[in-house]
Motif scaffolding. Structure first.
Motif, short mmCIF file in Angstrom:
data_model
loop_
_atom_site.label_atom_id
_atom_site.label_comp_id
_atom_site.label_asym_id
_atom_site.label_seq_id
_atom_site.Cartn_x
_atom_site.Cartn_y
_atom_site.Cartn_z
N GLY A 75 -11.02 -9.13 -21.04
CA GLY A 75 -12.36 -8.59 -21.12
C GLY A 75 -12.42 -7.07 -21.15
N LEU A 76 -11.29 -6.40 -21.02
CA LEU A 76 -11.30 -4.93 -20.99
C LEU A 76 -11.19 -4.30 -22.38
N GLY A 77 -10.37 -4.85 -23.22
CA GLY A 77 -10.16 -4.28 -24.54
C GLY A 77 -9.27 -5.21 -25.34
N SER A 78 -8.89 -4.76 -26.52
CA SER A 78 -8.03 -5.58 -27.38
C SER A 78 -6.88 -4.72 -27.88
N ALA A 79 -5.96 -5.34 -28.57
CA ALA A 79 -4.82 -4.59 -29.12
C ALA A 79 -5.31 -3.51 -30.08
N SER A 80 -6.34 -3.81 -30.85
CA SER A 80 -6.85 -2.83 -31.81
C SER A 80 -7.83 -1.84 -31.19
N HIS A 81 -8.45 -2.21 -30.09
CA HIS A 81 -9.40 -1.33 -29.40
C HIS A 81 -9.19 -1.39 -27.89
N PRO A 82 -8.07 -0.83 -27.40
CA PRO A 82 -7.80 -0.88 -25.96
C PRO A 82 -8.79 -0.02 -25.18
N SER A 83 -9.01 -0.40 -23.95
CA SER A 83 -9.84 0.43 -23.07
C SER A 83 -9.10 1.74 -22.78
N ARG A 84 -9.80 2.71 -22.22
CA ARG A 84 -9.18 3.99 -21.87
C ARG A 84 -7.97 3.79 -20.97
N LEU A 85 -8.10 2.89 -19.99
CA LEU A 85 -7.01 2.62 -19.07
C LEU A 85 -5.84 1.93 -19.78
N GLN A 86 -6.13 0.95 -20.60
CA GLN A 86 -5.07 0.27 -21.34
C GLN A 86 -4.34 1.26 -22.26
N LYS A 87 -5.09 2.16 -22.89
CA LYS A 87 -4.46 3.16 -23.76
C LYS A 87 -3.54 4.07 -22.95
N ALA A 88 -3.96 4.44 -21.75
CA ALA A 88 -3.11 5.28 -20.90
C ALA A 88 -1.83 4.54 -20.52
N PHE A 89 -1.91 3.24 -20.24
CA PHE A 89 -0.71 2.45 -19.93
C PHE A 89 0.22 2.43 -21.14
N ILE A 90 -0.35 2.32 -22.33
CA ILE A 90 0.46 2.33 -23.55
C ILE A 90 1.09 3.70 -23.75
N ASP A 91 0.28 4.75 -23.64
CA ASP A 91 0.77 6.12 -23.87
C ASP A 91 1.87 6.51 -22.89
N LYS A 92 1.77 6.06 -21.65
CA LYS A 92 2.76 6.40 -20.63
C LYS A 92 3.92 5.40 -20.57
N GLN A 93 3.90 4.42 -21.47
CA GLN A 93 4.92 3.38 -21.51
C GLN A 93 5.12 2.76 -20.13
N ALA A 94 4.00 2.36 -19.53
CA ALA A 94 4.01 1.85 -18.16
C ALA A 94 4.47 0.41 -18.05
N ALA A 95 4.59 -0.28 -19.16
CA ALA A 95 5.05 -1.68 -19.11
C ALA A 95 6.49 -1.78 -19.55
N GLN A 96 7.26 -2.52 -18.81
CA GLN A 96 8.63 -2.83 -19.25
C GLN A 96 8.65 -4.30 -19.63
N CYS A 97 8.74 -5.21 -18.68
CA CYS A 97 8.73 -6.63 -19.04
C CYS A 97 7.31 -7.10 -19.34
N GLY A 98 6.30 -6.45 -18.76
CA GLY A 98 4.91 -6.80 -19.01
C GLY A 98 4.32 -7.82 -18.08
N TYR A 99 5.13 -8.44 -17.24
CA TYR A 99 4.62 -9.54 -16.41
C TYR A 99 3.56 -9.08 -15.42
N CYS A 100 3.76 -7.95 -14.78
CA CYS A 100 2.82 -7.48 -13.75
C CYS A 100 1.67 -6.68 -14.32
N ILE A 101 1.75 -6.27 -15.58
CA ILE A 101 0.86 -5.24 -16.10
C ILE A 101 -0.61 -5.64 -16.11
#
Length: 151
Positions: A75-101
């Motif tokens: 409900g926050l965003g999508s792959a094509s339109h991520p939320s501001r927070l999701q975009k920051a996680f992408i930009d900072k490469q905050a996910a490795q395996c992705g399970y906890c993200i």
């Protein structure tokens, strides 16, 4: 019959009222962002927002949700339109395996809604309930700081 409002949509589910919210989301609604991690409320992989609070959906019986709205990562965003927070996680490469993200993002979203520009101490304290076994905690904290600065 249980009625839930999930990501802005009212849904009627013919499920056991004692079923954990996590299973209602994943099995009945097909919302697979929240993950089963420990089943004990100790890891945070299942975190969603109920009302305005981050909760461990593996522990919350669906009947306890009541009239509060449920928000999931979907409900926050999508792959094509991520939320501001999701975009920051992408930009900072905050996910490795992705399970906890998904759980991390939802817990961080709840914080940013209450405290738009949190201090490092506030971020660390708020995020302590969620674990990342891959070790990207520093990138996760950086992503939350970045999203907070963007307000």
């Amino acid at each position: 019959m249980i009625e839930l409002t999930v990501n802005g949509e009212r849904r009627a589910l013919d499920i056991d009222p004692s079923m954990p919210l996590l299973y209602a989301l994943r099995n009945s609604l097909g919302l697979n962002g929240a993950k089963f991690g420990c089943g004990l409320g100790q890891c945070g992989a299942c975190t969603v927002i109920v009302g305005d609070e981050p909760v461990f959906s593996c522990l919350l019986p669906v009947a306890s949700v009541g009239d509060r709205h449920v928000r999931t990562i979907e409900g926050l965003g999508s792959a094509s339109h991520p939320s501001r927070l999701q975009k920051a996680f992408i930009d900072k490469q905050a996910a490795q395996c992705g399970y906890c993200i998904a759980g991390m993002v939802m817990r961080a979203q709840a914080l940013l809604e209450r405290v738009p520009s949190p201090t490092d101490e506030q971020i660390r304290e708020h995020m302590m309930a969620n674990l990342c076994r891959c070790g990207t905690h520093m990138r996760i904290l950086a992503a939350i700081r970045e999203a907070g600065r963007a307000t």
